[in-house]
Design an enzyme around this catalytic site. Sequence first.
Site, PDB file in Angstrom:
ATOM      1  N   CYS A 252       0.870  -1.183   0.000  1.00  0.00           N
ATOM      2  CA  CYS A 252       0.000   0.000   0.000  1.00  0.00           C
ATOM      3  C   CYS A 252       0.906   1.232   0.000  1.00  0.00           C
ATOM      4  CB  CYS A 252      -0.971  -0.026   1.185  1.00  0.00           C
ATOM      5  SG  CYS A 252      -0.195   0.141   2.805  1.00  0.00           S
ATOM      6  N   THR A 253       0.478   2.303   0.622  1.00  0.00           N
ATOM      7  CA  THR A 253       1.276   3.541   0.601  1.00  0.00           C
ATOM      8  C   THR A 253       2.224   3.633   1.783  1.00  0.00           C
ATOM      9  OG1 THR A 253      -0.531   4.697  -0.530  1.00  0.00           O
ATOM     10  CG2 THR A 253       1.182   6.053   0.476  1.00  0.00           C
TER      11      THR A 253
ATOM     12  N   ARG B  28      -3.566  -0.672   5.657  1.00  0.00           N
ATOM     13  CA  ARG B  28      -4.136  -1.623   4.700  1.00  0.00           C
ATOM     14  C   ARG B  28      -3.257  -2.852   4.469  1.00  0.00           C
ATOM     15  NH1 ARG B  28      -5.352   2.540  -0.077  1.00  0.00           N
ATOM     16  NH2 ARG B  28      -3.485   3.446   0.897  1.00  0.00           N
TER      17      ARG B  28
ATOM     18  N   ASP C 246      -8.190   3.800   1.516  1.00  0.00           N
ATOM     19  CA  ASP C 246      -7.340   4.076   2.673  1.00  0.00           C
ATOM     20  C   ASP C 246      -8.181   4.606   3.831  1.00  0.00           C
ATOM     21  OD1 ASP C 246      -5.278   4.612   4.369  1.00  0.00           O
ATOM     22  OD2 ASP C 246      -4.208   5.990   3.027  1.00  0.00           O
TER      23      ASP C 246
END
Length: 362
Positions: free
Chosen positions: A214-215, A220, A331
């Site tokens: 994910c970021t 997540r 998110d």
Amino acid sequence: MPVIVPWEPTEAANQVLRYLQSGQCVALPTESTYELVASAHCIEAVDQLSRAVVSGEFAAIVLSDYAQLHDWMPRLTGAGTRLFRKLGAGPYTFRGRGGYEQGLAPRLPDSARRLVVRDDRLALRWPDQPIWAKLGQAGLPLVSLPLPGAVNMGMAVSLVGENAACIVDAGAAQHALPPSIVEADGRRCRLTRAGALTGEQLDALTCSRILFVCTGNTCRSPMAEALCAKLLTDRLGGTRADLLKHGFSVQSAGLAAMMGNEASSEAVQVASDLGADLSAHRSAPATIAMLQWADFVFAMTASHWYSLKSANVPGAPTPRMLSPLFEDVVDPIGAGLLDYQTCARQILDSLQQRLPEILESM
């Protein structure tokens, strides 16, 4: 007395190739020991090599790159393919079926086929020394046999006697141990003889690695990692610490993650409510090594997927969306607990759909 050929990549390979093409055996250095080598198409040389076999050693077909693996074992799957993909050339002899009857083995002369196929398993060897790659460019199928104890040129000379026309002198072998013997057992691999490659290393190389991206790697992808580990342990038994024994490793990372951040408190709580533990999670940035070692790379959103795909990391699997329907996992960072619960349920639903494929890779 064999001719001693000084080590120089191109000239040594050219000299060796002439001996092999003329139907003679040669002795060549590897990372483990020196090995006796013959052209698989030369019956006289193969017979000579077969007379040199000692108990516990296996003559093997030589590979010079990964693509050749499926020429010889077109149906090999699971841990065997992962070993060759992730380790490549190295100190091991691999024995397995892998559909060898549909590969190149039936085209070998009977004497060569009998030598490299024992107990209905074909033996393959991919030595890690530059001369082998040079010889591979000639397209000549080779059969190689380890010479136990021949860790340098002098010892190789004393062992081969008149069985080799020449020996390439490349100094002492890197490991000075015989190649480990790895056997495919279904989709798994087992070490039947230890050498430079240990059982622990084999497990790490052949496990199916699942990477979620994910970021920031704080909500997540950590939830996906923890929930995936729970689904696997529920199916396979034991605890998360036992997953490697079952042939799996589960990780997560972030495209813009800092190193060492804890998972968000909401992610920890929601994961706990679903029976998964995120208390020890620490964030990590996605690295090239992570991607190359992974067998599955699952992105949380189309943006993550596109970034991973655009990176085009050599040797890495094709990234995919976690959602089989190509839907973004939104998110929840900064939102309330309900949003985290919705996010976790979406992740869990996607994982349950992915689980049969993941288990099949074992």
